[in-house]
Design an enzyme around this catalytic site. Structure first.
Site, PDB file in Angstrom:
ATOM      1  N   CYS A   1      44.590  42.827  37.454  1.00  0.00           N
ATOM      2  CA  CYS A   1      44.448  41.970  38.644  1.00  0.00           C
ATOM      3  C   CYS A   1      43.102  41.261  38.652  1.00  0.00           C
ATOM      4  O   CYS A   1      42.068  41.882  38.418  1.00  0.00           O
ATOM      5  CB  CYS A   1      44.596  42.815  39.914  1.00  0.00           C
ATOM      6  SG  CYS A   1      44.452  41.850  41.420  1.00  0.00           S
TER       7      CYS A   1
ATOM      8  N   CYS B   1      50.641  36.013  42.314  1.00  0.00           N
ATOM      9  CA  CYS B   1      50.227  37.408  42.503  1.00  0.00           C
ATOM     10  C   CYS B   1      49.114  37.788  41.549  1.00  0.00           C
ATOM     11  O   CYS B   1      49.210  37.574  40.348  1.00  0.00           O
ATOM     12  CB  CYS B   1      51.378  38.360  42.210  1.00  0.00           C
ATOM     13  SG  CYS B   1      52.788  38.151  43.229  1.00  0.00           S
TER      14      CYS B   1
ATOM     15  N   CYS C   1      38.151  43.377  46.240  1.00  0.00           N
ATOM     16  CA  CYS C   1      38.960  44.602  46.275  1.00  0.00           C
ATOM     17  C   CYS C   1      38.243  45.695  45.506  1.00  0.00           C
ATOM     18  O   CYS C   1      37.570  45.434  44.517  1.00  0.00           O
ATOM     19  CB  CYS C   1      40.335  44.358  45.647  1.00  0.00           C
ATOM     20  SG  CYS C   1      41.481  45.748  45.887  1.00  0.00           S
TER      21      CYS C   1
ATOM     22  N   CYS D   1      50.805  34.492  52.445  1.00  0.00           N
ATOM     23  CA  CYS D   1      50.272  35.677  51.776  1.00  0.00           C
ATOM     24  C   CYS D   1      48.812  35.840  52.216  1.00  0.00           C
ATOM     25  O   CYS D   1      47.978  34.979  51.966  1.00  0.00           O
ATOM     26  CB  CYS D   1      50.394  35.508  50.265  1.00  0.00           C
ATOM     27  SG  CYS D   1      49.728  36.909  49.349  1.00  0.00           S
TER      28      CYS D   1
ATOM     29  N   GLU E   1      41.099  34.032  49.882  1.00  0.00           N
ATOM     30  CA  GLU E   1      42.179  33.092  49.610  1.00  0.00           C
ATOM     31  C   GLU E   1      43.431  33.512  50.361  1.00  0.00           C
ATOM     32  O   GLU E   1      43.705  34.706  50.516  1.00  0.00           O
ATOM     33  CB  GLU E   1      42.461  33.029  48.110  1.00  0.00           C
ATOM     34  CG  GLU E   1      41.268  32.449  47.383  1.00  0.00           C
ATOM     35  CD  GLU E   1      41.515  32.151  45.928  1.00  0.00           C
ATOM     36  OE1 GLU E   1      42.418  32.765  45.333  1.00  0.00           O
ATOM     37  OE2 GLU E   1      40.804  31.295  45.401  1.00  0.00           O
TER      38      GLU E   1
ATOM     39  N   CYS F   1      42.536  47.626  39.700  1.00  0.00           N
ATOM     40  CA  CYS F   1      43.710  47.570  38.821  1.00  0.00           C
ATOM     41  C   CYS F   1      43.371  46.657  37.642  1.00  0.00           C
ATOM     42  O   CYS F   1      42.823  45.578  37.823  1.00  0.00           O
ATOM     43  CB  CYS F   1      44.910  47.015  39.584  1.00  0.00           C
ATOM     44  SG  CYS F   1      45.312  47.981  41.045  1.00  0.00           S
TER      45      CYS F   1
HETATM   46  N1  SAH Z   1      46.231  45.870  47.002  1.00  0.00           N
HETATM   47  C1  SAH Z   1      47.622  45.717  47.363  1.00  0.00           C
HETATM   48  C2  SAH Z   1      47.903  44.317  47.802  1.00  0.00           C
HETATM   49  C3  SAH Z   1      47.844  43.288  46.697  1.00  0.00           C
HETATM   50  S1  SAH Z   1      49.470  42.815  46.413  1.00  0.00           S
HETATM   51  C4  SAH Z   1      48.507  46.219  46.239  1.00  0.00           C
HETATM   52  O1  SAH Z   1      47.991  46.532  45.174  1.00  0.00           O
HETATM   53  O2  SAH Z   1      49.711  46.344  46.433  1.00  0.00           O
HETATM   54  C5  SAH Z   1      49.375  42.097  44.940  1.00  0.00           C
HETATM   55  C6  SAH Z   1      50.584  42.429  44.065  1.00  0.00           C
HETATM   56  O3  SAH Z   1      50.393  41.665  42.893  1.00  0.00           O
HETATM   57  C7  SAH Z   1      50.600  43.900  43.652  1.00  0.00           C
HETATM   58  O4  SAH Z   1      51.915  44.404  43.594  1.00  0.00           O
HETATM   59  C8  SAH Z   1      49.998  43.854  42.272  1.00  0.00           C
HETATM   60  O5  SAH Z   1      50.466  44.928  41.489  1.00  0.00           O
HETATM   61  C9  SAH Z   1      50.430  42.505  41.763  1.00  0.00           C
HETATM   62  N2  SAH Z   1      49.532  41.920  40.776  1.00  0.00           N
HETATM   63  C10 SAH Z   1      48.211  42.110  40.644  1.00  0.00           C
HETATM   64  N3  SAH Z   1      47.737  41.410  39.587  1.00  0.00           N
HETATM   65  C11 SAH Z   1      48.777  40.749  39.054  1.00  0.00           C
HETATM   66  C12 SAH Z   1      48.926  39.841  37.960  1.00  0.00           C
HETATM   67  N4  SAH Z   1      47.884  39.482  37.218  1.00  0.00           N
HETATM   68  N5  SAH Z   1      50.150  39.352  37.720  1.00  0.00           N
HETATM   69  C13 SAH Z   1      51.207  39.704  38.481  1.00  0.00           C
HETATM   70  N6  SAH Z   1      51.135  40.527  39.528  1.00  0.00           N
HETATM   71  C14 SAH Z   1      49.933  41.066  39.812  1.00  0.00           C
END
Ligand code: SAH
Length: 377
Positions: free
Chosen positions: A148, A364, A141, A134, A96, A145
């Site tokens: 996410c 995000c 991934c 984006c 995406e 986390c």
């Molecule tokens: N893998 C990288 C790039 C992804 S960026 C990283 O972790 O930085 C995606 C951003 O969205 C990251 O800062 C992550 O912490 C945030 N993110 C992930 N899941 C989310 C969610 N459910 N709600 C809000 N932000 C989220």
């Protein structure tokens, strides 16, 4: 991991294109014609490269070469103008990519500076002053986390440099964006961990700068905290800005929400951040996803301020974009504002990232190759 098909012209550097044309007995200047057609004109078929002789175009096709522009397999447009694209690679894998236009009202709302990433205002699709794409770096991934959605997919494979650029080229075509691309910003914040696909990611950066024409100062890459790659990245001559996903203010909390913290803990991560060679006027970004009742208390804000103090950086707070599959809830707006107030009071520049395209699952952490729209968010 499966390799992507190797016959895509998109993703080849001018040196690689030079080797290709010389191998087929063509003059070296044909490489520049190919480079321009691929990256500046963003053609989607070899027979559109009108600067090349017809027989050479045919020959490239016979040799199995393709432009390699990925297919737009789906497009969902949000009420705020954001568009989430489902992009299909040659092997059928999808990622995406999100297009976030900003209107020309200039009502950014959170005081973030120009050239910054997703903190944007509401906008329509017809006219935009600035837009941010984006971009994804992997299919799925591996980082896991716990807040996410992309983590739920696991990792299928890395994207090639051509596939990373292909997302941008496909969207610029679909949005009919013409060069010069002065109003386009890129954030490597889509699916995947860019620093676990470091070489392809950096190769794509080079081609985006030289070929597509987006300066590296208008790109930001976000990492979950792959410390050795943060150090490598600091040594790159041409590189985007750096954002680090912190998401917790102490080790036990961070290990709970980001198991990766066992491998590179906050001490190592913050040392790498402190030692990161910033350019003149450049700032680091720390991202912090607020999870209700987990990492959103006043004491966490104070701990975070202590971690970040002394680094030329800003903090972007992101209230969790929620979903039934996630074990967390979104804090109330007052809580987010209170968290911000504490940080600002401690002298830390802190912004609240406005969610874009939540209604189409484009915000995000929400990227998980949803083919259908969610019934509710
Ligand atoms: N893998 C990288 C790039 C992804 S960026 C990283 O972790 O930085 C995606 C951003 O969205 C990251 O800062 C992550 O912490 C945030 N993110 C992930 N899941 C989310 C969610 N459910 N709600 C809000 N932000 C989220």
């Amino acid at each position: 991991m499966q390799p992507a098909p190797p016959n895509s012209l998109l993703g080849l550097t001018s040196q690689e294109l030079t080797n290709l044309v010389l191998e087929s007995g063509q003059p070296a200047y044909r490489a520049q014609q190919l480079f321009d057609a691929l990256y500046r004109q963003r053609i989607d078929a070899i027979d559109q490269i009108s600067t090349l002789p017809t027989d050479y175009r045919l020959r490239l096709g016979e040799m199995g070469w393709q432009v390699g522009l990925p297919k737009i397999a789906g497009k969902f447009v949000s009420s705020d103008g954001t568009a989430r694209y489902l992009i299909e690679m040659a092997d059928g894998e999808t990622v995406e990519t999100v297009w976030m236009p900003e209107g020309d009202g200039g009502e950014s709302g959170d005081g973030s500076e120009a050239g910054d990433e997703i903190e944007t205002s509401s906008a329509g699709t017809a006219s935009w002053r600035r837009a941010t794409i984006c971009v994804s770096s992997q299919v799925g991934c591996a980082v896991n986390c716990r807040f996410c959605f992309t983590a739920l997919l696991g990792v299928k494979r890395n994207l090639t440099a051509g596939e990373i650029i292909g997302q941008i080229a496909a969207i610029l075509r679909d949005q009919r964006v013409q060069p010069p691309l002065q109003r386009v910003n890129l954030v490597f914040m889509g699916m995947g961990e860019p620093f676990l696909n470091y070489e392809n990611f950096m190769k794509s950066v080079g081609l985006l700068v030289e070929g597509i024409g987006i300066p590296e100062a208008r790109m930001t890459v976000s990492t979950a905290g792959i410390v050795p790659r943060i150090r490598d990245f600091g040594r790159e001559a041409v590189r985007p800005k750096l954002a680090i996903s912190l998401n917790a203010s102490n080790d036990s909390l961070r290990t709970e929400v980001m198991p990766l913290n066992r491998k590179w803990n906050l001490g190592e991560l913050m040392t790498a951040a402190r030692e990161f060679p910033l350019r003149t006027r450049e700032r680091l970004t720390f991202e912090y996803v607020l999870l209700e009742g987990v990492n959103d208390a006043a004491e966490h804000a104070r701990e975070l301020a202590d971690l970040v103090r002394g680094i030329r950086a800003k903090v972007n707070l992101i209230a969790l974009n929620p979903g039934a599959e996630l074990p967390y809830c979104t804090p109330a707006q007052e809580r987010v504002l209170e968290f911000q107030r504490i940080l600002v009071g401690a002298g830390i520049a802190t912004f609240i990232r406005r969610p874009r395209g939540r209604d189409i699952f484009a915000a995000c952490g929400q990227l998980k190759r949803t083919i259908e729209l969610p019934s509710a968010t």
